[in-house]
Design an enzyme around this catalytic site. Sequence first.
Site, PDB file in Angstrom:
ATOM      1  N   ASP A  95       0.852  -1.201   0.000  1.00 43.73           N
ATOM      2  CA  ASP A  95       0.000   0.000   0.000  1.00 43.73           C
ATOM      3  C   ASP A  95       0.882   1.243   0.000  1.00 43.73           C
ATOM      4  O   ASP A  95       1.955   1.252   0.624  1.00 43.73           O
ATOM      5  CB  ASP A  95      -0.865   0.039   1.269  1.00 43.73           C
ATOM      6  CG  ASP A  95      -2.128  -0.806   1.134  1.00 43.73           C
ATOM      7  OD1 ASP A  95      -2.251  -1.550   0.151  1.00 43.73           O
ATOM      8  OD2 ASP A  95      -2.990  -0.705   2.041  1.00 43.73           O
ATOM      9  N   GLU A 115     -10.181  -8.216  -1.535  1.00 36.00           N
ATOM     10  CA  GLU A 115      -9.130  -8.800  -2.400  1.00 36.00           C
ATOM     11  C   GLU A 115      -7.999  -9.431  -1.597  1.00 36.00           C
ATOM     12  O   GLU A 115      -7.433 -10.453  -2.008  1.00 36.00           O
ATOM     13  CB  GLU A 115      -8.609  -7.739  -3.391  1.00 36.00           C
ATOM     14  CG  GLU A 115      -7.524  -6.798  -2.910  1.00 36.00           C
ATOM     15  CD  GLU A 115      -7.910  -5.870  -1.769  1.00 36.00           C
ATOM     16  OE1 GLU A 115      -9.111  -5.624  -1.586  1.00 36.00           O
ATOM     17  OE2 GLU A 115      -7.005  -5.401  -1.069  1.00 36.00           O
ATOM     18  N   MET A 172       0.457   4.334   9.213  1.00 40.79           N
ATOM     19  CA  MET A 172      -0.340   4.625   8.010  1.00 40.79           C
ATOM     20  C   MET A 172      -0.607   6.126   7.991  1.00 40.79           C
ATOM     21  O   MET A 172      -1.110   6.685   8.963  1.00 40.79           O
ATOM     22  CB  MET A 172      -1.648   3.839   7.982  1.00 40.79           C
ATOM     23  CG  MET A 172      -2.405   4.067   6.678  1.00 40.79           C
ATOM     24  SD  MET A 172      -3.655   2.824   6.306  1.00 40.79           S
ATOM     25  CE  MET A 172      -5.086   3.622   6.934  1.00 40.79           C
ATOM     26  N   ARG A 178     -11.470   7.607   2.834  1.00 37.66           N
ATOM     27  CA  ARG A 178     -11.733   6.736   1.689  1.00 37.66           C
ATOM     28  C   ARG A 178     -11.716   7.581   0.413  1.00 37.66           C
ATOM     29  O   ARG A 178     -12.324   8.644   0.355  1.00 37.66           O
ATOM     30  CB  ARG A 178     -13.113   6.069   1.887  1.00 37.66           C
ATOM     31  CG  ARG A 178     -13.537   5.077   0.809  1.00 37.66           C
ATOM     32  CD  ARG A 178     -12.814   3.759   0.829  1.00 37.66           C
ATOM     33  NE  ARG A 178     -12.564   3.189   2.166  1.00 37.66           N
ATOM     34  CZ  ARG A 178     -13.472   2.517   2.874  1.00 37.66           C
ATOM     35  NH1 ARG A 178     -14.682   2.313   2.401  1.00 37.66           N
ATOM     36  NH2 ARG A 178     -13.166   2.033   4.055  1.00 37.66           N
TER      37      ARG A 178
HETATM   38  C1  UD2 Z   1      -6.875  -1.771   3.605  1.00 39.91           C
HETATM   39  C2  UD2 Z   1      -5.662  -2.657   3.373  1.00 39.91           C
HETATM   40  C3  UD2 Z   1      -5.340  -2.687   1.881  1.00 39.91           C
HETATM   41  C4  UD2 Z   1      -6.508  -3.176   1.083  1.00 39.91           C
HETATM   42  C5  UD2 Z   1      -7.723  -2.325   1.420  1.00 39.91           C
HETATM   43  C6  UD2 Z   1      -9.002  -2.860   0.817  1.00 39.91           C
HETATM   44  C7  UD2 Z   1      -4.426  -2.279   5.379  1.00 39.91           C
HETATM   45  C8  UD2 Z   1      -3.308  -1.623   6.043  1.00 39.91           C
HETATM   46  N1  UD2 Z   1      -4.563  -2.092   4.083  1.00 39.91           N
HETATM   47  O1  UD2 Z   1      -6.441  -0.448   3.290  1.00 39.91           O
HETATM   48  O2  UD2 Z   1      -4.230  -3.495   1.639  1.00 39.91           O
HETATM   49  O3  UD2 Z   1      -6.745  -4.538   1.356  1.00 39.91           O
HETATM   50  O4  UD2 Z   1      -7.956  -2.221   2.840  1.00 39.91           O
HETATM   51  O5  UD2 Z   1      -8.996  -2.740  -0.551  1.00 39.91           O
HETATM   52  O6  UD2 Z   1      -5.183  -2.962   6.003  1.00 39.91           O
HETATM   53  N2  UD2 Z   1      -5.176   3.395  -3.588  1.00 39.91           N
HETATM   54  C9  UD2 Z   1      -4.794   4.511  -4.338  1.00 39.91           C
HETATM   55  N3  UD2 Z   1      -5.710   5.377  -4.766  1.00 39.91           N
HETATM   56  C10 UD2 Z   1      -7.029   5.235  -4.493  1.00 39.91           C
HETATM   57  C11 UD2 Z   1      -7.410   4.128  -3.736  1.00 39.91           C
HETATM   58  C12 UD2 Z   1      -6.484   3.228  -3.289  1.00 39.91           C
HETATM   59  O7  UD2 Z   1      -3.618   4.707  -4.626  1.00 39.91           O
HETATM   60  O8  UD2 Z   1      -7.824   6.083  -4.921  1.00 39.91           O
HETATM   61  C13 UD2 Z   1      -4.176   2.366  -3.232  1.00 39.91           C
HETATM   62  C14 UD2 Z   1      -3.153   2.853  -2.244  1.00 39.91           C
HETATM   63  O9  UD2 Z   1      -1.958   2.146  -2.467  1.00 39.91           O
HETATM   64  C15 UD2 Z   1      -3.789   2.463  -0.938  1.00 39.91           C
HETATM   65  C16 UD2 Z   1      -4.363   1.097  -1.280  1.00 39.91           C
HETATM   66  O10 UD2 Z   1      -4.825   1.246  -2.615  1.00 39.91           O
HETATM   67  O11 UD2 Z   1      -2.873   2.420   0.124  1.00 39.91           O
HETATM   68  C17 UD2 Z   1      -5.494   0.627  -0.346  1.00 39.91           C
HETATM   69  O12 UD2 Z   1      -6.525   1.578  -0.280  1.00 39.91           O
HETATM   70  P1  UD2 Z   1      -6.863   2.362   1.079  1.00 39.91           P
HETATM   71  O13 UD2 Z   1      -5.614   2.863   1.670  1.00 39.91           O
HETATM   72  O14 UD2 Z   1      -7.908   3.373   0.785  1.00 39.91           O
HETATM   73  O15 UD2 Z   1      -7.526   1.249   1.978  1.00 39.91           O
HETATM   74  P2  UD2 Z   1      -7.256   0.884   3.530  1.00 39.91           P
HETATM   75  O16 UD2 Z   1      -6.355   1.840   4.181  1.00 39.91           O
HETATM   76  O17 UD2 Z   1      -8.539   0.616   4.192  1.00 39.91           O
HETATM   77 MN    MN Z   2      -4.756   3.002   3.580  1.00 33.34          MN
END
Ligand code: UD2
Ligand code: MN
Length: 352
Positions: free
Chosen positions: A199, A264, A291, A296
């Site tokens: 991520d 996923e 983090m 979102r």
């Molecule tokens: C959690 C998980 C992540 C993934 C996600 C569900 C952790 C620490 N991470 O992250 O691995 O499973 O849930 O899909 O638990 N991103 C972008 N642009 C966007 C959207 C997403 O670059 O517009 C990428 C970016 O690398 C981001 C990753 O996708 O870090 C996951 O998206 P998130 O950070 O919004 O999701 P999060 O923090 O809930």
């Molecule tokens: Mn994130």
Amino acid sequence: MGLFPAMYKMIRKGKFLFFLLLCLCVVAWIATLSNDDTVKHVQEESNPEDTSVEGFAKLELESEMMHSIEERAGEQAATESCPERSPLLRGAFKLSFDPSLTIGQVESENGEVVEGQYKPSDCMARQSVAILIPHRNREKHLLYLLYHLHPFLQRQQLHYAIYVIHQAGDATFNRAKLLNVGYLEALKDHSWDCFIFHDVDLVPENDHNLYMCEDQPKHLVVGRNSTGYKLRYKGYFGGVSAMTKDQFHKVNGFPNSYWGWGGEDDDLRIRVTLQKMSIIRPSPEVARYTMVFHKRDSGNQINKNRMQLLQNTNQAWKTDGLNSCSYKILSVHRAPLFINITADIGRPEHAQ
Ligand code: UD2
Ligand code: MN
């Protein structure tokens, strides 16, 4: 002039010549003593006839040969494996998120990284590792990650490259498919041993958390600041994970059909267990991340189909994955600190 005075003069001249000769001998003797051992050694070994032009040429050739052997010995040192435990590791270190940080600054601090890639110069890395980062609209997070990750990976003495897989357009985000694209494209550059699915917003806090693959898939985020450094749930496999080229190939990669947020990572865990592999983790003291705070993203709404999809993984994994990943590469830009792959990965078949 009589006979006697003439004889007396000659004897005096002879004495002078004899004295001169003696002086010359003493000087020559001192000169031989002051010659160093190496020169003496070369003189001893070289042919007495070697005072000729050819002799000097031969000596020069010999010294050139010695020089090139030394050079090769230097190269040989670099082909020796890096130590099992890097001496450069520092353990926990303080992270910094300076709002005024620029990419130019990060570039100037990482002069040894060439087009996103680095190799230790003094030893041969134990693994070649491709870091794959799915990305869209998170430039500041990417900057903070590059700032911390480059020196972190260098301290681990890895041969590595950082790939940023950028989703083109504004269709719903698909993290898993981007990671499949990253895997397939990175293998065109090099036969990487190990892949880290990363991520963009997670920054490692301790360099003992090794970005290397093992005989089982490895989950690197045991805890992070936003969850009180506790594992979210037992089978959790999100955030940052490491799989060898073969492990990832064996599970047919990630599914391509998860559009939007969630599911996923669980699908990948099911694929891993279906192949009788198990997930390993470093100790919680080491596997810690910060983090960067975010909301979102628009274009990454929660995936309402995820539970249904997860029910079918035990069949779907065979046909939904690396072997069915269709995409179009729009550009590959080799920036100093990362390889930026921009891909058109399509959009969900059914509106979410
Ligand atoms: C959690 C998980 C992540 C993934 C996600 C569900 C952790 C620490 N991470 O992250 O691995 O499973 O849930 O899909 O638990 N991103 C972008 N642009 C966007 C959207 C997403 O670059 O517009 C990428 C970016 O690398 C981001 C990753 O996708 O870090 C996951 O998206 P998130 O950070 O919004 O999701 P999060 O923090 O809930
Ligand atoms: Mn994130």
